[in-house]
Design an enzyme around this catalytic site. Structure first.
Site, PDB file in Angstrom:
ATOM      1  N   ASP A 156       7.184 -45.923 -35.316  1.00  0.00           N
ATOM      2  CA  ASP A 156       7.188 -45.570 -33.896  1.00  0.00           C
ATOM      3  C   ASP A 156       8.437 -44.728 -33.582  1.00  0.00           C
ATOM      4  OD1 ASP A 156       6.151 -45.645 -31.317  1.00  0.00           O
ATOM      5  OD2 ASP A 156       7.128 -47.542 -30.793  1.00  0.00           O
ATOM      6  N   GLU A 169       5.170 -36.163 -29.408  1.00  0.00           N
ATOM      7  CA  GLU A 169       5.295 -36.472 -27.966  1.00  0.00           C
ATOM      8  C   GLU A 169       5.634 -35.212 -27.181  1.00  0.00           C
ATOM      9  OE1 GLU A 169       7.577 -39.995 -26.876  1.00  0.00           O
ATOM     10  OE2 GLU A 169       8.398 -38.992 -25.100  1.00  0.00           O
ATOM     11  N   HIS A 174       8.066 -47.496 -21.181  1.00  0.00           N
ATOM     12  CA  HIS A 174       8.387 -48.605 -22.095  1.00  0.00           C
ATOM     13  C   HIS A 174       9.079 -49.733 -21.324  1.00  0.00           C
ATOM     14  CE1 HIS A 174       8.593 -45.120 -25.103  1.00  0.00           C
ATOM     15  NE2 HIS A 174       7.540 -45.823 -25.438  1.00  0.00           N
ATOM     16  N   HIS A 229       1.621 -44.771 -24.422  1.00  0.00           N
ATOM     17  CA  HIS A 229       2.760 -45.666 -24.664  1.00  0.00           C
ATOM     18  C   HIS A 229       2.951 -46.562 -23.446  1.00  0.00           C
ATOM     19  CE1 HIS A 229       4.786 -43.900 -28.340  1.00  0.00           C
ATOM     20  NE2 HIS A 229       3.718 -43.142 -28.176  1.00  0.00           N
ATOM     21  N   GLY A 230       3.784 -47.589 -23.612  1.00  0.00           N
ATOM     22  CA  GLY A 230       4.116 -48.440 -22.466  1.00  0.00           C
ATOM     23  C   GLY A 230       2.968 -49.316 -22.018  1.00  0.00           C
ATOM     24  N   GLY A 231       2.268 -49.924 -22.968  1.00  0.00           N
ATOM     25  CA  GLY A 231       1.095 -50.734 -22.627  1.00  0.00           C
ATOM     26  C   GLY A 231       1.409 -52.044 -21.909  1.00  0.00           C
ATOM     27  N   ASN A 289      -0.031 -48.445 -27.175  1.00  0.00           N
ATOM     28  CA  ASN A 289       1.119 -49.134 -27.767  1.00  0.00           C
ATOM     29  C   ASN A 289       1.540 -50.364 -26.962  1.00  0.00           C
ATOM     30  OD1 ASN A 289       1.136 -46.976 -29.492  1.00  0.00           O
ATOM     31  ND2 ASN A 289       3.176 -46.242 -28.944  1.00  0.00           N
ATOM     32  N   THR A 321       6.744 -54.693 -25.768  1.00  0.00           N
ATOM     33  CA  THR A 321       7.461 -55.723 -25.006  1.00  0.00           C
ATOM     34  C   THR A 321       6.674 -57.035 -24.945  1.00  0.00           C
ATOM     35  OG1 THR A 321       8.497 -53.971 -23.707  1.00  0.00           O
ATOM     36  CG2 THR A 321       8.594 -56.182 -22.779  1.00  0.00           C
TER      37      THR A 321
HETATM   38  P1  13P Z   1       5.838 -51.486 -24.130  1.00  0.00           P
HETATM   39  O1  13P Z   1       7.081 -52.108 -24.674  1.00  0.00           O
HETATM   40  O2  13P Z   1       5.940 -51.182 -22.675  1.00  0.00           O
HETATM   41  O3  13P Z   1       4.617 -52.264 -24.469  1.00  0.00           O
HETATM   42  O4  13P Z   1       5.679 -50.058 -24.834  1.00  0.00           O
HETATM   43  C1  13P Z   1       5.431 -49.984 -26.188  1.00  0.00           C
HETATM   44  C2  13P Z   1       5.479 -48.595 -26.714  1.00  0.00           C
HETATM   45  O5  13P Z   1       5.017 -47.663 -26.100  1.00  0.00           O
HETATM   46  C3  13P Z   1       6.087 -48.408 -28.037  1.00  0.00           C
HETATM   47  O6  13P Z   1       6.208 -47.083 -28.383  1.00  0.00           O
END
Ligand code: 13P
Length: 274
Positions: free
Chosen positions: A74, A126, A170, A198-200, A220, A223
């Protein structure tokens, strides 16, 4: 894996694992659900565990799984680290030079991809800047990807997956993110390159469904796994003061991580696709 997902109109979840336990738990969840899965490692995790030591257990575990598993690096801003992971057996790497001026982002990605290709490794790129913190990489503000720039980046770099900054971030959301659904839909419709979100962590189920309907094929999650892992440890230790049983602790934590992973696989529609 992502081309199949796009055709099948589902998304593959990509979890940032932290160690042997979390890798094993994600694989167990995927096997339980008969789902393909992407195992991601942040650069911080790779460095903490040692690249060769991590590859030495992660590669055979991924290969031994009874469902398709991709081992992915990643957000890597370091050309040498991308190259090392290509050499050590990762299936794909995300080269993140999105902080560079656009032309330089294209050029740097081209260089990484031309090396990755010699190793049969795929590259995710990206465009724009995704806000928030992912281990060692932090950006205060989102810089949204533009449609034209992203299409040009895909064409000129020939990346195997594209992560455009579409308004997700994220880490934990403090408010409701303003997501450029249109951009996701247009890119997924106009390009064959799989679109990555990203940032799921923290997105609503309806948002995931809409993103997948529009064509997002990799989502993704980092967290949420960190929270499941640390909260489970805390819970077990608080409830078992006076006993010392690390294997039971690991078993408890593993079950909690599996319980966090499974709903994502079901929601993303990848359950039953393996
Ligand atoms: P989160 O930590 O918000 O789930 O994002 C994960 C991510 O996009 C890793 O590249």
């Amino acid at each position: 894996m992502l081309v199949r997902a796009k055709k099948g109109e589902y998304a593959v979840a990509a979890f940032n694992i932290l160690n042997h336990l979390t890798l094993s738990a994600v694989l167990k969840a995927a096997e339980q659900e008969r789902s393909p899965v992407i195992i991601q490692t942040s650069v911080a995790t790779v460095k903490a565990l040692d690249p060769a030591a991590l590859a030495a257990f992660a590669r055979p575990m991924a290969d031994a799984a009874s469902v398709p598993v991709v081992l992915h690096l990643d957000h890597c801003q370091d050309v040498a680290m991308c190259g090392l992971c290509c050499d050590l057996g990762w299936d794909s790497v995300m080269f993140d030079s999105s902080h560079l001026p656009f032309e330089e982002n294209i050029k740097a990605t081209q260089e990484v991809r031309s090396y990755a290709q010699t190793k049969g490794v795929d590259v995710e790129g990206e465009v724009g800047i995704i806000a928030g913190t992912e281990d060692d990489i932090s950006h205060e503000e989102t810089s949204l990807a533009g449609y034209d720039d992203t299409m040009r980046y895909i064409k000129e770099t020939e990346v195997e997956a594209i992560a455009p900054a579409v308004g997700t971030a994220h880490g934990l959301y403090s408010g409701v993110p303003e997501i450029q659904f249109d951009l996701v839909g247009r890119l997924a419709a106009d390009s064959e390159c799989p679109v990555v979100v990203h940032g799921g962590t923290g997105l609503e189920d309806a948002v995931f469904r809409k993103l997948i309907e529009l064509g997002a094929t990799k989502i993704n999650i980092s967290t949420a796994l960190k929270l499941a892992y640390v909260n489970a440890m805390r819970e077990y230790i608080e409830e078992n003061t006076g006993t010392v049983n690390p294997l039971k602790l690991d078993g408890f934590v593993t079950e909690k991580v599996i319980a966090m992973v499974v709903p994502f696989l079901k929601l993303f529609g990848s359950s039953g696709q393996a």
